[in-house]
Enzyme design. Structure first.
Site, PDB file in Angstrom:
ATOM      1  CD  GLN A 279      -6.082   9.680   3.572  1.00 19.32           C
ATOM      2  OE1 GLN A 279      -6.825   8.708   3.686  1.00 19.32           O
ATOM      3  NE2 GLN A 279      -4.825   9.646   3.937  1.00 19.32           N
TER       4      GLN A 279
ATOM      5  CD  GLU B 190      -3.228   3.418  -0.945  1.00 24.58           C
ATOM      6  OE1 GLU B 190      -3.969   4.206  -0.333  1.00 24.58           O
ATOM      7  OE2 GLU B 190      -2.021   3.297  -0.697  1.00 24.58           O
TER       8      GLU B 190
ATOM      9  CG  PHE C 288      -2.357  -0.118   0.974  1.00 29.03           C
ATOM     10  CD1 PHE C 288      -2.843  -1.111   0.151  1.00 29.03           C
ATOM     11  CD2 PHE C 288      -3.270   0.751   1.566  1.00 29.03           C
ATOM     12  CE1 PHE C 288      -4.214  -1.234  -0.090  1.00 29.03           C
ATOM     13  CE2 PHE C 288      -4.631   0.638   1.336  1.00 29.03           C
ATOM     14  CZ  PHE C 288      -5.109  -0.358   0.502  1.00 29.03           C
TER      15      PHE C 288
ATOM     16  NE  ARG D  38      -5.125   5.938   1.122  1.00 30.48           N
ATOM     17  CZ  ARG D  38      -5.950   5.272   1.901  1.00 30.48           C
ATOM     18  NH1 ARG D  38      -6.625   5.902   2.833  1.00 30.48           N
ATOM     19  NH2 ARG D  38      -6.098   3.980   1.760  1.00 30.48           N
TER      20      ARG D  38
ATOM     21  CG  HIS E 243     -11.063   8.090   2.371  1.00 30.13           C
ATOM     22  ND1 HIS E 243     -12.085   7.193   2.192  1.00 30.13           N
ATOM     23  CD2 HIS E 243     -10.010   7.368   2.835  1.00 30.13           C
ATOM     24  CE1 HIS E 243     -11.666   5.979   2.514  1.00 30.13           C
ATOM     25  NE2 HIS E 243     -10.419   6.063   2.925  1.00 30.13           N
TER      26      HIS E 243
ATOM     27  NE  ARG F 274      -6.777   6.636   7.239  1.00 26.86           N
ATOM     28  CZ  ARG F 274      -7.158   5.572   6.507  1.00 26.86           C
ATOM     29  NH1 ARG F 274      -6.677   4.376   6.784  1.00 26.86           N
ATOM     30  NH2 ARG F 274      -8.024   5.707   5.528  1.00 26.86           N
TER      31      ARG F 274
ATOM     32  CG  HIS G 125      -8.926   7.246  -1.222  1.00 22.68           C
ATOM     33  ND1 HIS G 125      -8.685   6.819  -2.498  1.00 22.68           N
ATOM     34  CD2 HIS G 125      -8.526   6.246  -0.398  1.00 22.68           C
ATOM     35  CE1 HIS G 125      -8.176   5.597  -2.447  1.00 22.68           C
ATOM     36  NE2 HIS G 125      -8.064   5.230  -1.194  1.00 22.68           N
TER      37      HIS G 125
ATOM     38  CG  LEU H 104     -12.331   4.217  -1.368  1.00 23.10           C
ATOM     39  CD1 LEU H 104     -11.928   5.658  -1.121  1.00 23.10           C
ATOM     40  CD2 LEU H 104     -11.861   3.339  -0.231  1.00 23.10           C
TER      41      LEU H 104
END
Ligand SMILES: Cc1cc2nc3c(=O)[nH]c(=O)nc-3n(C[C@H](O)[C@H](O)[C@H](O)COP(=O)(O)OP(=O)(O)OC[C@H]3O[C@@H](n4cnc5c(N)ncnc54)[C@H](O)[C@@H]3O)c2cc1C
Length: 601
Positions: free
Chosen positions: A234, A253, A121, A314, A379, A414, A236, A250
């Site tokens: 955040q 990722e 990730f 991100r 997000h 994050r 995304h 969403l």
């Protein structure tokens, strides 16, 4: 006879996502009489939507991984504004929490030799995300729910908490109402844990559902607790953007973790142009090296090839996509292309089953043969209630917080996968902290009946007012946040945003709803708006104070980081009827952890 239904508990947990369930399991295991109150059905929290996985340095695929590397990745991702102690506890305890989940019945995807499989990730040095295809959250919540229910925790579902009650300086419980009947219910408790998630519904394009109205943030703020890092929200990079009805949903990722590439309308794989200079060496130099990394990863083998540029953090990928679209190199609906169709179609269906069905059913796109059209979506809230790392205690006695509504763990940004592990690590700690507080403060706190009545009157006030309907006002709030407090910010935009938010606040105070208190969505939203506006105003004011660009907070007028602002968290709290916003010093990392970052140099 009592006017309202009443219940007494040692510990009341508000929220039944991963953080709330884990907190309640711990509290009840320690002997505290524990209840969970949640405004939707049990099992229908955001946690269930989590797709990509849970980050823990189990080192099953990359034996070099350990808690120190996870800690360093988390601190770097958060641009060193994270509470270092939370990042340390998180990295150290996440593997145990994942193994515990497995003992409690969670079935993760496996390596050929039967260990928990881990995937790559963004921002994680090694393959670190334990996962169940792209339905990890479902497995997590199913396991915790089974455990909690069998342990005898009392569950009050479809029950919305509207206010925290206090006995002097100490929290004494919560006032809630049943969504079905509209009737009030009082929970008296020695300690309360907030685990209510984020506030993405402040923006129109969001991956979040109706539940994310920042209730915990606002309940804590109104009760006198401090919020930190509210400027960091955040976006995304990959949400669906077409058709309009699914905008914001969403796209995990995990698609990029499995090798998905991002291209603009000119067919250019643009992420190479956006890699920060100081991180460039961590990424593949050519499509060939990137492809080798993907092939070896898919085969579960070690490789010296470096990761694809799509696995940058991100915030960076979201800004890149936004910039490409704004420069006229976007797709027909203003996003970019995300393509994984070059991989074996059966593998795609196995590793990304939800994505396959999501695009097939909602957009008539077959991701095994066609690219996906994606763009940034609001997000995750990095900002939240300030807590003591070891116990989850807020700055108000008897009030605890964990999960997305708590601040500190993630700093300025994050990393994907760090939320699910955060829920387990700090959910458990908050449950422990609350149970211990209840044990040490064994007498039941007093209820202030007059305050209960005042909160109840305020909650039903929308039926008696003459203003607009809450849906119109919600759209106005989202419009302001999208226009002035989005991915890129500037002084003039934030000033205008704040002016408009204060006008929206006046409209919220006058919203009017029709009908009865029974299952009335307009009424529910009228209450949610009071929470959303606290979070929106806090985000805007904190963003004004941080005159620099760092992590998820990008100022076009201050494009660089300011070393002085690296030393502070922005703290928001209620001061009389005003919102006060001030920098507070970040806790200083001890030398034994600081050297970890110097070793690399
Ligand atoms: C689509 C999607 C995919 C994601 N994928 C990942 C991933 O792969 N890995 C990862 O680490 N993170 C992921 N995240 C983030 C992660 O899922 C969330 O941050 C996390 O689940 C939040 O958990 P929580 O327990 O704090 O809150 P939630 O799981 O949202 O639970 C909140 C609870 O609070 C209740 N509640 C709220 N307000 C009230 C109120 N006033 N009264 C009573 N109850 C209330 C709600 O009903 C709910 O039960 C994803 C998020 C989304 C939206």
């Amino acid at each position: 006879m009592d006017k309202h239904e009443r219940h007494d508990f040692d510990v009341v947990v508000v929220g039944a996502g991963g953080a709330g369930l884990r907190a309640a399991i711990e509290s009840s295991a320690l002997g505290a009489k524990t209840a969970i109150v949640c405004k939707s059905l049990l099992g229908k929290a955001h946690t269930v939507m989590a797709e990509g996985g849970i980050a823990a340095a189990l080192a099953h695929l990359d034996p070099q991984d350990d808690w120190r590397t996870h800690f360093k990745d988390t601190m770097k991702g958060g641009q060193f504004l994270n509470n270092w102690q939370m990042a340390q506890l998180h990295a150290q305890e996440a593997p145990d929490r994942v193994r515990e989940l497995e003992r409690w019945g969670a079935v993760f995807d496996r390596t050929p030799d039967g260990r928990i499989l881990q995937r790559a990730f963004g921002g994680h040095t090694y393959k670190r995300l334990a996962h169940v295809g792209d339905r990890t959250g479902l497995e997590l919540i199913r396991t915790l729910q089974d455990r909690g229910v069998h342990q005898g925790i009392d569950v009050f579902m479809e029950c919305t908490v509207v206010a925290l009650l206090k006995d002097g300086d100490r929290v004494s419980g919560a006032l809630a109402y049943w969504r079905e009947t509209g009737r009030f219910v009082i929970f008296r408790a020695k300690a309360v844990v907030l685990a209510t998630g984020g506030y993405g519904k402040a923006w129109k394009v969001t991956s979040n559902s109706w539940e994310y109205s920042g209730d915990g943030h606002a309940l804590a703020y109104q009760a006198g607790a401090e919020l930190i890092d509210m400027e960091f929200f955040q976006f995304h990079p990959t949400g669906m953007i077409w058709p309009p009805g699914v905008m914001g949903i969403l796209v995990t990722e995990g698609v990029r973790g499995e090798g998905g590439v991002l291209k603009n309308s000119e067919g250019e794989r643009f992420m190479w142009r956006y890699l920060p200079e100081n991180k460039r060496k961590d990424f593949a130099e050519t499509p060939g090296e990137s492809q080798k990394w993907v092939e070896m990863t898919v085969a579960g083998k070690q490789t010296d090839a470096r990761r694809p540029p799509e696995l940058s953090t991100r915030d960076n990928v979201a800004r890149a996509i936004f910039t490409e679209a704004r420069a006229g190199r976007g797709t027909p609906h203003g996003g970019v292309w995300l393509d994984i169709s070059f991989q074996d179609s059966e593998r795609i269906k196995k590793k990304l089953p939800s994505m396959y069905h999501q695009f097939k059913d909602l957009a008539d796109v077959d991701i095994t043969t066609q690219p996906m059209e994606v763009g940034p979506t609001a997000h995750y809230a990095m900002g939240g209630i300030r807590v003591v790392p070891h116990t989850g205690a807020s700055t108000v006695a008897g009030l605890y917080a964990a999960g997305e509504c708590a601040g500190g763990m993630n700093g300025a940004n994050r990393l994907g996968g760090n939320s699910l592990s955060d829920l387990l690590v700090f959910g458990r700690r908050a449950g422990m902290g609350a149970a211990e507080f209840a044990r040490q403060n064994a007498s039941m706190p007093a209820l202030d009946e007059a305050r209960v009545d005042a909160h109840a009157r305020r909650t039903i006030a929308p039926f008696e007012r003459k203003g607009e309907d809450p849906f119109t006002v919600h759209s106005a709030l989202q419009e302001v946040m999208g226009t002035y407090v989005g991915i890129f910010r500037s002084e003039s935009d934030l000033e205008e945003g704040l002016r408009q938010l204060l006008r929206v606040k006046e409209r919220i105070d006058k919203t009017r709803v029709e009908g009865s208190v029974m299952f009335n969505p307009g009424w529910h939203l009228a209450r949610d708006l009071e929470n959303l506006i606290v979070c929106a105003e806090a985000t805007c004011r904190a963003a004004m104070l941080r005159k620099e660009s760092r992590g998820a907070h990008s100022r076009t007028d201050y494009p660089k980081e300011d070393p002085e602002l690296a030393k502070v968290n922005v703290c928001v709290k209620k001061s009389g009827e005003e919102m006060s916003v001030a920098p507070t010093p970040c806790p200083r990392m001890p030398i034994e952890l600081r050297v970890l970052f110097e070793e690399k140099k």
